[in-house]
Scaffold this motif. Sequence first.
Motif, PDB file in Angstrom:
ATOM      1  N   ALA A  40       0.831  -1.199   0.000  1.00 27.86           N
ATOM      2  CA  ALA A  40       0.000   0.000   0.000  1.00 27.86           C
ATOM      3  C   ALA A  40       0.873   1.259   0.000  1.00 27.86           C
ATOM      4  N   SER A  41       0.600   2.202   0.888  1.00 30.99           N
ATOM      5  CA  SER A  41       1.289   3.497   0.831  1.00 30.99           C
ATOM      6  C   SER A  41       2.716   3.489   1.339  1.00 30.99           C
ATOM      7  N   VAL A  42       3.210   2.368   1.787  1.00 31.47           N
ATOM      8  CA  VAL A  42       4.648   2.249   2.060  1.00 31.47           C
ATOM      9  C   VAL A  42       5.429   2.579   0.792  1.00 31.47           C
ATOM     10  N   ARG A  43       4.786   2.389  -0.358  1.00 29.38           N
ATOM     11  CA  ARG A  43       5.416   2.661  -1.660  1.00 29.38           C
ATOM     12  C   ARG A  43       5.963   4.079  -1.736  1.00 29.38           C
ATOM     13  N   LYS A  44       5.318   5.007  -1.048  1.00 24.92           N
ATOM     14  CA  LYS A  44       5.701   6.414  -1.170  1.00 24.92           C
ATOM     15  C   LYS A  44       7.068   6.668  -0.552  1.00 24.92           C
ATOM     16  N   SER A  45       7.342   6.041   0.569  1.00 23.17           N
ATOM     17  CA  SER A  45       8.650   6.195   1.201  1.00 23.17           C
ATOM     18  C   SER A  45       9.738   5.552   0.352  1.00 23.17           C
ATOM     19  N   LEU A  46       9.406   4.474  -0.351  1.00 19.49           N
ATOM     20  CA  LEU A  46      10.374   3.844  -1.250  1.00 19.49           C
ATOM     21  C   LEU A  46      10.743   4.800  -2.382  1.00 19.49           C
ATOM     22  N   LEU A  47       9.747   5.533  -2.898  1.00 23.62           N
ATOM     23  CA  LEU A  47      10.036   6.510  -3.946  1.00 23.62           C
ATOM     24  C   LEU A  47      10.924   7.627  -3.419  1.00 23.62           C
ATOM     25  N   SER A  48      10.723   8.015  -2.168  1.00 21.64           N
ATOM     26  CA  SER A  48      11.569   9.052  -1.579  1.00 21.64           C
ATOM     27  C   SER A  48      13.041   8.657  -1.633  1.00 21.64           C
ATOM     28  N   ILE A  49      13.338   7.413  -1.306  1.00 26.39           N
ATOM     29  CA  ILE A  49      14.724   6.936  -1.342  1.00 26.39           C
ATOM     30  C   ILE A  49      15.287   7.062  -2.757  1.00 26.39           C
ATOM     31  N   LEU A  50      14.507   6.641  -3.740  1.00 29.22           N
ATOM     32  CA  LEU A  50      14.967   6.694  -5.125  1.00 29.22           C
ATOM     33  C   LEU A  50      15.177   8.129  -5.599  1.00 29.22           C
ATOM     34  N   PHE A  51      14.332   9.041  -5.145  1.00 26.34           N
ATOM     35  CA  PHE A  51      14.507  10.441  -5.522  1.00 26.34           C
ATOM     36  C   PHE A  51      15.842  10.984  -5.016  1.00 26.34           C
ATOM     37  N   GLY A  52      16.248  10.539  -3.830  1.00 27.62           N
ATOM     38  CA  GLY A  52      17.507  11.022  -3.287  1.00 27.62           C
ATOM     39  C   GLY A  52      18.683  10.736  -4.193  1.00 27.62           C
ATOM     40  N   ILE A  53      18.657   9.588  -4.842  1.00 30.55           N
ATOM     41  CA  ILE A  53      19.738   9.213  -5.757  1.00 30.55           C
ATOM     42  C   ILE A  53      19.738  10.137  -6.970  1.00 30.55           C
ATOM     43  N   GLN A  54      18.570  10.485  -7.466  1.00 30.76           N
ATOM     44  CA  GLN A  54      18.471  11.369  -8.626  1.00 30.76           C
ATOM     45  C   GLN A  54      18.815  12.816  -8.276  1.00 30.76           C
ATOM     46  N   VAL A  55      18.393  13.270  -7.103  1.00 33.99           N
ATOM     47  CA  VAL A  55      18.747  14.623  -6.674  1.00 33.99           C
ATOM     48  C   VAL A  55      20.262  14.750  -6.564  1.00 33.99           C
ATOM     49  N   ASP A  56      20.898  13.740  -5.989  1.00 34.63           N
ATOM     50  CA  ASP A  56      22.351  13.759  -5.837  1.00 34.63           C
ATOM     51  C   ASP A  56      23.053  13.739  -7.196  1.00 34.63           C
ATOM     52  N   ALA A  57      22.458  13.045  -8.161  1.00 28.33           N
ATOM     53  CA  ALA A  57      23.056  12.953  -9.504  1.00 28.33           C
ATOM     54  C   ALA A  57      22.809  14.211 -10.334  1.00 28.33           C
ATOM     55  N   GLY A  58      21.934  15.091  -9.840  1.00 29.48           N
ATOM     56  CA  GLY A  58      21.654  16.333 -10.548  1.00 29.48           C
ATOM     57  C   GLY A  58      20.672  16.204 -11.685  1.00 29.48           C
ATOM     58  N   THR A  59      19.919  15.091 -11.741  1.00 29.49           N
ATOM     59  CA  THR A  59      18.965  14.896 -12.833  1.00 29.49           C
ATOM     60  C   THR A  59      17.611  15.527 -12.541  1.00 29.49           C
ATOM     61  N   VAL A  60      17.384  15.954 -11.298  1.00 32.65           N
ATOM     62  CA  VAL A  60      16.096  16.536 -10.934  1.00 32.65           C
ATOM     63  C   VAL A  60      16.315  17.557  -9.825  1.00 32.65           C
ATOM     64  N   SER A  61      15.517  18.613  -9.847  1.00 30.94           N
ATOM     65  CA  SER A  61      15.575  19.650  -8.819  1.00 30.94           C
ATOM     66  C   SER A  61      14.272  19.666  -8.032  1.00 30.94           C
ATOM     67  N   LEU A  62      14.364  19.757  -6.727  1.00 33.57           N
ATOM     68  CA  LEU A  62      13.171  19.808  -5.893  1.00 33.57           C
ATOM     69  C   LEU A  62      12.382  21.096  -6.111  1.00 33.57           C
ATOM     70  N   ASP A  63      13.034  22.119  -6.661  1.00 33.70           N
ATOM     71  CA  ASP A  63      12.357  23.400  -6.858  1.00 33.70           C
ATOM     72  C   ASP A  63      11.806  23.581  -8.268  1.00 33.70           C
ATOM     73  N   ALA A  64      11.963  22.583  -9.125  1.00 34.23           N
ATOM     74  CA  ALA A  64      11.349  22.646 -10.455  1.00 34.23           C
ATOM     75  C   ALA A  64       9.837  22.519 -10.321  1.00 34.23           C
ATOM     76  N   THR A  65       9.108  23.230 -11.164  1.00 38.66           N
ATOM     77  CA  THR A  65       7.651  23.261 -11.082  1.00 38.66           C
ATOM     78  C   THR A  65       7.011  22.235 -12.015  1.00 38.66           C
ATOM     79  N   LEU A  66       5.727  21.999 -11.783  1.00 36.21           N
ATOM     80  CA  LEU A  66       4.989  21.103 -12.671  1.00 36.21           C
ATOM     81  C   LEU A  66       5.028  21.620 -14.101  1.00 36.21           C
TER      82      LEU A  66
END
Length: 323
Positions: A40-66
């Motif tokens: 169920a919604s445990v999935r959301k925390s798993l996505l958070s971990i994966l986002f950290g890898i992308q943020v560190d790699a510079g492929t995504v910015s937390l401040d980019a808009t929709l």
Amino acid sequence: MTAVHVPALPVPRNTSSLLVRQDGRTILELGDTTRASYVASVRKSLLSILFGIQVDAGTVSLDATLDEFGVDDVGGLLPIERTARLRDLLTSRSGVYHPPSSPGSDEDVFPSRGTKAPGQYFLYNNWDFNAAGAIFEKASGLTVFEAFQKHLAGPLGFDDYDPTRQRMLGDARKSAFPAYHFFLSARDLAKIGMLMAACGQWEGRQHVPREWVRDSVATHVRRADMAPATGFGTCDYGYLWWLPRESGPQWEGAFMAEGNYGQFLLVLPAIGSVIVHRRFVSDSFAVARNTDTAAASTAGPAPVTHAEFMDLARALVAGPLAR
């Protein structure tokens, strides 16, 4: 599946399995911890971990808009909604109250669209979480499940993971963004917890950036600032992680993933411990609930509530995990 019970601990009657680990040792194991099932919604925390890898790699910015990500949905998003940032989605404060494709949100108390500015109002909203999944896939060039296999299930040596069993589920008539649903075992979830307890390290290697682990489980939304409908006790919120506010040094820095019917992954870094609690949910029910509007409103398995789990967690911290 037969429920488990231990008289000396307040194990809920609807518990299917329980796994408690401390400093790499199994302290308590009840039920079938090898059986993969809907998280169920445990999935959301798993996505958070994966986002950290992308943020560190510079492929995504937390401040980019929709708008910058090119995100739109069935019927179109409003101009104010397009200004929501990725960090607003990760903290469920996008201000986008477009119907989500999957159930589980506080939809009955959604404000009218366009009435809440992004970043100002927390309301538990699957539209945010599902759209974040789509943004992740666009930024990484991988599906959520491919990234999970590459960065987590493979390196951590999951025992019970079946890549073909993970599913994108949702009603495309409501929203273009389906939910990324995982079917995992308690012992594999425990490995995720141990990775996070060790600040992203596993067997001497930094798999998840230490800075992201710290930031993702820091308080970004206080319980007092959440919509009244939110039902997770006194927990604050990080980036897709719940943060229980319990007294005592054992609870310092604690964080948890939580899913419907009784799916819990509680990480207690101060005492090197992880508690995984599962309530079995069949694949057939999980799929029907996330793809069929009528099924979404039907009663599911008798749940284990947040309050019941927290009573058990406090007893474990005070007993078998005490230091």
